[in-house]
Design a protein around this motif. Sequence first.
Motif, mmCIF file in Angstrom:
data_model
loop_
_atom_site.group_PDB
_atom_site.id
_atom_site.type_symbol
_atom_site.label_atom_id
_atom_site.label_comp_id
_atom_site.label_asym_id
_atom_site.label_seq_id
_atom_site.Cartn_x
_atom_site.Cartn_y
_atom_site.Cartn_z
ATOM 1 N N GLU A 95 0.831 -1.211 0.000
ATOM 2 C CA GLU A 95 0.000 0.000 0.000
ATOM 3 C C GLU A 95 0.867 1.262 0.000
ATOM 4 O OE1 GLU A 95 -4.001 -1.094 2.445
ATOM 5 O OE2 GLU A 95 -2.103 -1.397 3.486
ATOM 6 N N ALA A 96 2.016 1.194 0.658
ATOM 7 C CA ALA A 96 2.910 2.354 0.721
ATOM 8 C C ALA A 96 3.443 2.720 -0.657
ATOM 9 C CB ALA A 96 4.058 2.076 1.687
ATOM 10 N N ALA A 97 3.747 1.697 -1.464
ATOM 11 C CA ALA A 97 4.296 1.952 -2.799
ATOM 12 C C ALA A 97 3.278 2.637 -3.703
ATOM 13 C CB ALA A 97 4.766 0.645 -3.427
ATOM 14 N N ARG A 98 2.007 2.432 -3.407
ATOM 15 C CA ARG A 98 0.939 3.054 -4.202
ATOM 16 C C ARG A 98 0.490 4.377 -3.606
ATOM 17 N NH1 ARG A 98 0.399 0.484 -9.162
ATOM 18 N NH2 ARG A 98 1.329 -1.577 -8.826
ATOM 19 N N GLY A 99 0.993 4.700 -2.432
ATOM 20 C CA GLY A 99 0.600 5.947 -1.785
ATOM 21 C C GLY A 99 -0.784 5.910 -1.181
ATOM 22 N N PHE A 100 -1.297 4.706 -0.896
ATOM 23 C CA PHE A 100 -2.651 4.587 -0.361
ATOM 24 C C PHE A 100 -2.698 4.981 1.114
ATOM 25 C CE2 PHE A 100 -3.555 0.936 -3.560
ATOM 26 C CZ PHE A 100 -3.682 1.864 -4.578
ATOM 27 N N SER A 101 -3.744 5.698 1.476
ATOM 28 C CA SER A 101 -3.977 6.090 2.867
ATOM 29 C C SER A 101 -5.142 5.336 3.483
ATOM 30 C CB SER A 101 -4.261 7.595 2.960
ATOM 31 O OG SER A 101 -3.160 8.354 2.501
ATOM 32 N N TYR A 102 -6.048 4.828 2.641
ATOM 33 C CA TYR A 102 -7.295 4.231 3.129
ATOM 34 C C TYR A 102 -7.517 2.849 2.521
ATOM 35 C CZ TYR A 102 -8.122 9.030 4.584
ATOM 36 O OH TYR A 102 -7.996 10.270 5.153
ATOM 37 N N SER A 103 -8.228 2.009 3.268
ATOM 38 C CA SER A 103 -8.462 0.635 2.824
ATOM 39 C C SER A 103 -9.301 0.574 1.558
ATOM 40 C CB SER A 103 -9.142 -0.163 3.951
ATOM 41 O OG SER A 103 -8.293 -0.266 5.079
ATOM 42 N N TRP A 104 -10.208 1.519 1.357
ATOM 43 C CA TRP A 104 -11.031 1.469 0.151
ATOM 44 C C TRP A 104 -10.165 1.623 -1.095
ATOM 45 C CZ3 TRP A 104 -11.090 5.293 -3.484
ATOM 46 C CH2 TRP A 104 -10.718 6.584 -3.107
ATOM 47 N N GLN A 105 -9.055 2.364 -0.979
ATOM 48 C CA GLN A 105 -8.157 2.522 -2.120
ATOM 49 C C GLN A 105 -7.501 1.183 -2.470
ATOM 50 O OE1 GLN A 105 -5.875 5.575 -0.119
ATOM 51 N NE2 GLN A 105 -6.570 7.137 -1.571
ATOM 52 N N TRP A 134 -14.730 4.501 8.954
ATOM 53 C CA TRP A 134 -13.755 4.339 7.887
ATOM 54 C C TRP A 134 -14.227 5.105 6.649
ATOM 55 C CZ3 TRP A 134 -11.235 -1.128 7.357
ATOM 56 C CH2 TRP A 134 -10.888 -1.605 8.628
ATOM 57 N N GLN A 135 -13.298 5.723 5.970
ATOM 58 C CA GLN A 135 -13.662 6.461 4.769
ATOM 59 C C GLN A 135 -14.197 5.499 3.698
ATOM 60 O OE1 GLN A 135 -10.930 8.609 1.710
ATOM 61 N NE2 GLN A 135 -11.352 10.133 3.289
ATOM 62 N N ARG A 136 -15.362 5.842 3.159
ATOM 63 C CA ARG A 136 -16.021 5.088 2.089
ATOM 64 C C ARG A 136 -16.236 3.621 2.448
ATOM 65 N NH1 ARG A 136 -13.793 7.185 -3.717
ATOM 66 N NH2 ARG A 136 -15.108 5.417 -4.329
ATOM 67 N N TRP A 137 -16.656 3.382 3.676
ATOM 68 C CA TRP A 137 -16.866 2.007 4.129
ATOM 69 C C TRP A 137 -17.979 1.303 3.360
ATOM 70 C CZ3 TRP A 137 -21.499 0.556 6.544
ATOM 71 C CH2 TRP A 137 -22.348 1.610 6.937
ATOM 72 N N ARG A 138 -18.987 2.054 2.955
ATOM 73 C CA ARG A 138 -20.060 1.436 2.168
ATOM 74 C C ARG A 138 -19.544 0.945 0.822
ATOM 75 N NH1 ARG A 138 -22.811 5.635 4.780
ATOM 76 N NH2 ARG A 138 -24.713 5.004 5.907
ATOM 77 N N ASP A 139 -18.633 1.718 0.217
ATOM 78 C CA ASP A 139 -18.034 1.298 -1.048
ATOM 79 C C ASP A 139 -17.214 0.026 -0.866
ATOM 80 O OD1 ASP A 139 -19.129 3.480 -2.318
ATOM 81 O OD2 ASP A 139 -17.314 4.693 -2.196
ATOM 82 N N MET A 140 -16.518 -0.071 0.259
ATOM 83 C CA MET A 140 -15.759 -1.284 0.543
ATOM 84 C C MET A 140 -16.677 -2.495 0.599
ATOM 85 S SD MET A 140 -13.078 0.019 3.488
ATOM 86 C CE MET A 140 -12.499 -1.660 3.767
ATOM 87 N N ALA A 141 -17.757 -2.363 1.347
ATOM 88 C CA ALA A 141 -18.691 -3.481 1.511
ATOM 89 C C ALA A 141 -19.354 -3.858 0.191
ATOM 90 C CB ALA A 141 -19.747 -3.113 2.546
#
Length: 210
Positions: A95-105, A134-141
């Motif tokens: 995730e670090a290599a992609r610059g992701f901050s959130y699980s939905w990403q 969590w940011q955009r948790w509905r999108d994750m689900a």
Amino acid sequence: MTLRPPLRIPGITEIPPSAPGMRIGLFGGSFNPMHDGHRLVMEETLRRLELHALWVLVTPGNPLKDNSDLPPLENRVRAARAFVTDPRVRVTGFEAARGFSYSWQTIDFLTTTMPDRRFVWIMGADSLADFHRWQRWRDMAAKIPIAVYVRPGAAHRALASRAAATLDYAQLDETDAALLARCQAPAWIYLQGRQSTLSSSAIRASRNLR
């Protein structure tokens, strides 16, 4: 999309190998440190969800927590790899290599770039209790099936949580655990089973007292 500056570390931030059709669990966290409670969740979900592999996603930092004292990503990945013994478990800091901050990403990226894999998100019951934060948790689900594993003292808060109520219609019976990876999201399951009272924060606190 919120991105951190990419952090690429050879041997640490690569995506684990996989093949089309594989059922892969995604188990994210700071893992500061990894402990036997994490091992228990990995063993149980691998077996009961009938997964081919489980990827431990060591995060650059939890957006909902103070990360000022968090050890470097490379240290945490190497420590987790030294702790893991099951060859089906792969530890990565990709995730670090992609610059992701959130699980939905992470979920958006993996389900888009590898649509022929069957991913399952794995979390503890304590995380389900706060999942609505969590940011955009509905999108994750909506994108990936979710397996929630019981945690001591968290069952009531988890099952009475906003996320559990919102996704009530998509909950599977525990006896259908082996089917979860094959289900179309939204779909989630609450797994009872062996429990550990260990926590990373308690382990860190005990170390500081020595």
